[in-house]
Design an enzyme around this catalytic site. Structure first.
Site, PDB file in Angstrom:
ATOM      1  N   ASN A  62       0.618  -1.103   0.126  1.00  0.00           N
ATOM      2  CA  ASN A  62      -0.080  -0.198  -0.235  1.00  0.00           C
ATOM      3  C   ASN A  62       0.643   1.254   0.027  1.00  0.00           C
ATOM      4  O   ASN A  62       1.985   1.865   0.508  1.00  0.00           O
ATOM      5  CB  ASN A  62      -1.162  -0.419   1.159  1.00  0.00           C
ATOM      6  CG  ASN A  62      -0.507  -0.228   2.192  1.00  0.00           C
ATOM      7  OD1 ASN A  62       0.075  -1.044   2.758  1.00  0.00           O
ATOM      8  ND2 ASN A  62      -1.000   0.076   3.340  1.00  0.00           N
ATOM      9  N   GLU A  75      -3.053  -4.513  -3.178  1.00  0.00           N
ATOM     10  CA  GLU A  75      -3.968  -5.557  -3.856  1.00  0.00           C
ATOM     11  C   GLU A  75      -3.387  -4.842  -5.543  1.00  0.00           C
ATOM     12  O   GLU A  75      -3.218  -5.962  -6.569  1.00  0.00           O
ATOM     13  CB  GLU A  75      -5.167  -6.087  -4.068  1.00  0.00           C
ATOM     14  CG  GLU A  75      -5.184  -6.705  -2.274  1.00  0.00           C
ATOM     15  CD  GLU A  75      -5.030  -6.036  -1.162  1.00  0.00           C
ATOM     16  OE1 GLU A  75      -4.614  -4.967  -1.112  1.00  0.00           O
ATOM     17  OE2 GLU A  75      -5.785  -6.927  -0.132  1.00  0.00           O
ATOM     18  N   CYS A 115     -10.436  -3.340  -4.503  1.00  0.00           N
ATOM     19  CA  CYS A 115      -9.321  -4.243  -4.647  1.00  0.00           C
ATOM     20  C   CYS A 115     -10.090  -5.525  -5.382  1.00  0.00           C
ATOM     21  O   CYS A 115      -9.957  -5.915  -5.850  1.00  0.00           O
ATOM     22  CB  CYS A 115      -8.402  -5.001  -3.683  1.00  0.00           C
ATOM     23  SG  CYS A 115      -7.369  -3.417  -3.091  1.00  0.00           S
TER      24      CYS A 115
END
Ligand code: THU
Length: 160
Positions: A62, A75, A115
């Protein structure tokens, strides 16, 4: 009127020691990527590792931003990079590790809704299920054999 019931199935492993070797190896990539996350605001670090059918492993984490919504989850960082670098490769496996730096995260952390939508795009595109394994920093590992388990009634390109 009719009722539609949708079933989702997940495998729950007691720990990394129980998952197939290929998966635990990919989790090591994800755990390593997690430690490189840029998450000064949430202090919640997430790592993702993707195994492609060409044998390549793509990782992501992230990336947060002072303007909060401009940040991106691990992701999507990983899957967009995979799509950018190997547009014709198929995604076989995704391994996700997540946890706070403020307390120990011992329960599996599933991908967020946005995601799920992003991963779904690639599952539909490649017409092959994507195996997703997710966990906290330690503890149980959950396996979904397809993204569709995590996102029934998906909005996808056939609808448009
Ligand atoms: N985060 C991810 O990277 N993946 C998810 O699926 C859920 C949330 C990140 C976003 C943000 O940087 C931090 O975790 C806290 O929400």
């Amino acid at each position: 009127m009719k009722i539609i019931k949708i079933e989702s199935e997940f495998e729950v492993y007691n720990g990394l020691n129980e998952v197939p070797k290929q998966v635990s190896e990919l989790m090591v990539y994800a755990a390593d990527a997690r430690l490189k996350a840029y998450a000064p605001y949430s202090e919640f670090l997430v790592g993702a590792a993707i195994l492609l059918d060409n044998g390549e492993v793509i990782t992501g984490n992230n990336q947060e931003n002072a303007c909060y919504p401009s940040g991106l989850c691990a992701e999507r960082t990983a899957i967009y990079y995979a799509g950018a670098k190997y547009p014709d490769a198929k995604i076989v496996l995704m391994a996700l590790v997540a946890g706070s730096t403020k307390h120990k995260t011992t329960t599996p952390v599933p991908p967020c809704g946005a995601c799920r939508q992003a991963i779904s795009e690639y599952e539909v595109k490649q017409d092959l299920p994507i195996n997703i394994y997710f966990m906290g920093e330690t503890g149980e590992v959950i396996h979904s054999k397809s993204l569709s388990n995590l996102l029934p009634f998906v909005f996808e390109k056939a609808i448009i």
